[in-house]
Design a protein around this motif. Structure first.
Motif, PDB file in Angstrom:
ATOM      1  N   ALA A 178     -25.517 -12.494 -40.054  1.00  0.00           N
ATOM      2  CA  ALA A 178     -24.417 -12.109 -39.166  1.00  0.00           C
ATOM      3  C   ALA A 178     -24.956 -11.234 -38.048  1.00  0.00           C
ATOM      4  O   ALA A 178     -24.822 -10.010 -38.069  1.00  0.00           O
ATOM      5  N   THR A 179     -25.572 -11.869 -37.073  1.00  0.00           N
ATOM      6  CA  THR A 179     -26.171 -11.121 -35.959  1.00  0.00           C
ATOM      7  C   THR A 179     -25.354 -11.203 -34.683  1.00  0.00           C
ATOM      8  O   THR A 179     -25.679 -10.544 -33.698  1.00  0.00           O
ATOM      9  N   GLY A 180     -24.335 -12.018 -34.673  1.00  0.00           N
ATOM     10  CA  GLY A 180     -23.560 -12.217 -33.462  1.00  0.00           C
ATOM     11  C   GLY A 180     -24.031 -13.387 -32.626  1.00  0.00           C
ATOM     12  O   GLY A 180     -23.309 -13.876 -31.764  1.00  0.00           O
ATOM     13  N   ALA A 181     -25.246 -13.854 -32.872  1.00  0.00           N
ATOM     14  CA  ALA A 181     -25.790 -15.016 -32.168  1.00  0.00           C
ATOM     15  C   ALA A 181     -25.751 -16.220 -33.097  1.00  0.00           C
ATOM     16  O   ALA A 181     -25.902 -16.078 -34.316  1.00  0.00           O
ATOM     17  N   PRO A 182     -25.559 -17.432 -32.559  1.00  0.00           N
ATOM     18  CA  PRO A 182     -25.540 -18.611 -33.429  1.00  0.00           C
ATOM     19  C   PRO A 182     -26.895 -18.836 -34.085  1.00  0.00           C
ATOM     20  O   PRO A 182     -27.934 -18.761 -33.428  1.00  0.00           O
TER      21      PRO A 182
END
Length: 301
Positions: free
Chosen positions: A45-49
């Motif tokens: 869950a890093t915010g990037a796909p």
């Protein structure tokens, strides 16, 4: 100078879409270019796909026949240990002897919160994983931490434990690599820091009566004419922003310039004891970057 293996981080989802490049094509291109490995990170869950690391590496393995397939890095401690072992066993089964398991305990507090695991437990959970994973993958009956009674977890099919390269440059990671690892795999560090870490690694490995782990380094850069690509200063600013490090501390880390210049930089790492460098592409066409990295690799032979 020892032969240096050069690997590349597979393109992320955004780059795949922008450059019309899927993982199968990317892995085959890196193999055909003559590189030694393709790698993929483990991001919850890093915010990037981002794709799941096991899906990405299984895809890369199915599309290739020679090239090393590696996790850069797998984080077992954000998973139930039996599930982590099952994922690794599946990868080992489909990748065969080409799999290298980079292992880390990072990802930032957000990733650990998303997994429902306290951030402060990342170190002990990682040590436990490294201690028990070989037994779980071997098909032994294992009692997991905190469970009473007789050992009851037994996974099948049994597979050989893949080589484990312990990520990070911290003192704790060096201790972990010396105790459990087949390799030490820090990222974004300079030659001097590699040499200092290598000396400490050898000392600790001897204390554990173990062979000195192989040293691999994670790097980033854009190889070619700097007018056409992100320059060293731009890439260094990105590293500084992403990792909270002073720009001046990381200014010399990006691999930039023509292949001959990059080969000289790689040779300096090899002289410090590095056996492998895994490069994240910081700009330009991903396929062309593989080709230029392969040119630099050829200059090292």
């Amino acid at each position: 100078m020892a032969v240096l293996g050069i690997g590349v981080i597979l393109p992320g989802v955004t780059v795949q879409h922008r450059q019309r490049l899927d993982l199968r094509q990317a892995a085959r291109h890196a193999e055909d270019a003559g590189l030694d490995g393709v790698w993929h990170g483990d991001h919850l869950a890093t915010g990037a796909p981002a794709l799941d690391v096991t899906v990405a590496l299984a895809t890369a393995a199915a599309a290739t026949s020679r090239i090393r397939v590696g996790a850069s890095v797998f984080v077992p401690a954000i998973r139930p240990l039996a599930w982590a072992a099952k994922q690794i066993a599946g990868l080992r089964h489909v990748c065969d002897e080409r799999l290298v398991l980079g292992v880390g305990s990072g990802g930032g507090p957000g990733q650990w919160a998303a997994a429902g695991v306290p951030y402060g437990e990342r170190g002990p959970r990682t040590d436990t994983a490294l201690e028990l994973l070989p037994r779980l993958l071997a098909g032994e009956r294992v009692r997991l931490p905190g469970e009473p009674g007789e050992p009851h977890v037994q996974l099948a099919p049994a597979v050989p434990m893949p080589p484990v390269w312990v990520g990070n440059a911290s003192p704790a990671a060096i201790r972990r690599a010396a105790r459990f690892g087949d390799g030490w795999f820090p990222s974004l560090i300079g030659v001097r820091q590699v040499a200092e870490g290598a000396a400490r690694l050898a000392e600790l490995a001897a204390a554990h009566d173990r062979p000195v782990p192989r040293i691999a380094v994670g790097a980033t850069g854009a190889v070619g004419k700097e007018a056409d690509l992100p320059g060293r200063a731009d890439i260094a600013a990105g590293i500084a922003g992403a990792y909270g490090r002073p720009v001046e501390e990381v200014m010399d880390l990006p691999l930039t310039g023509e292949p001959a210049r990059v080969a000289d930089r790689l040779a300096a790492y090899a002289d410090a004891g590095v056996r492998d460098v895994v490069v994240g592409v910081a700009g330009g066409d991903w396929r062309e970057q593989c080709d230029r990295l392969a040119e630099a690799r050829a200059l090292l032979q």
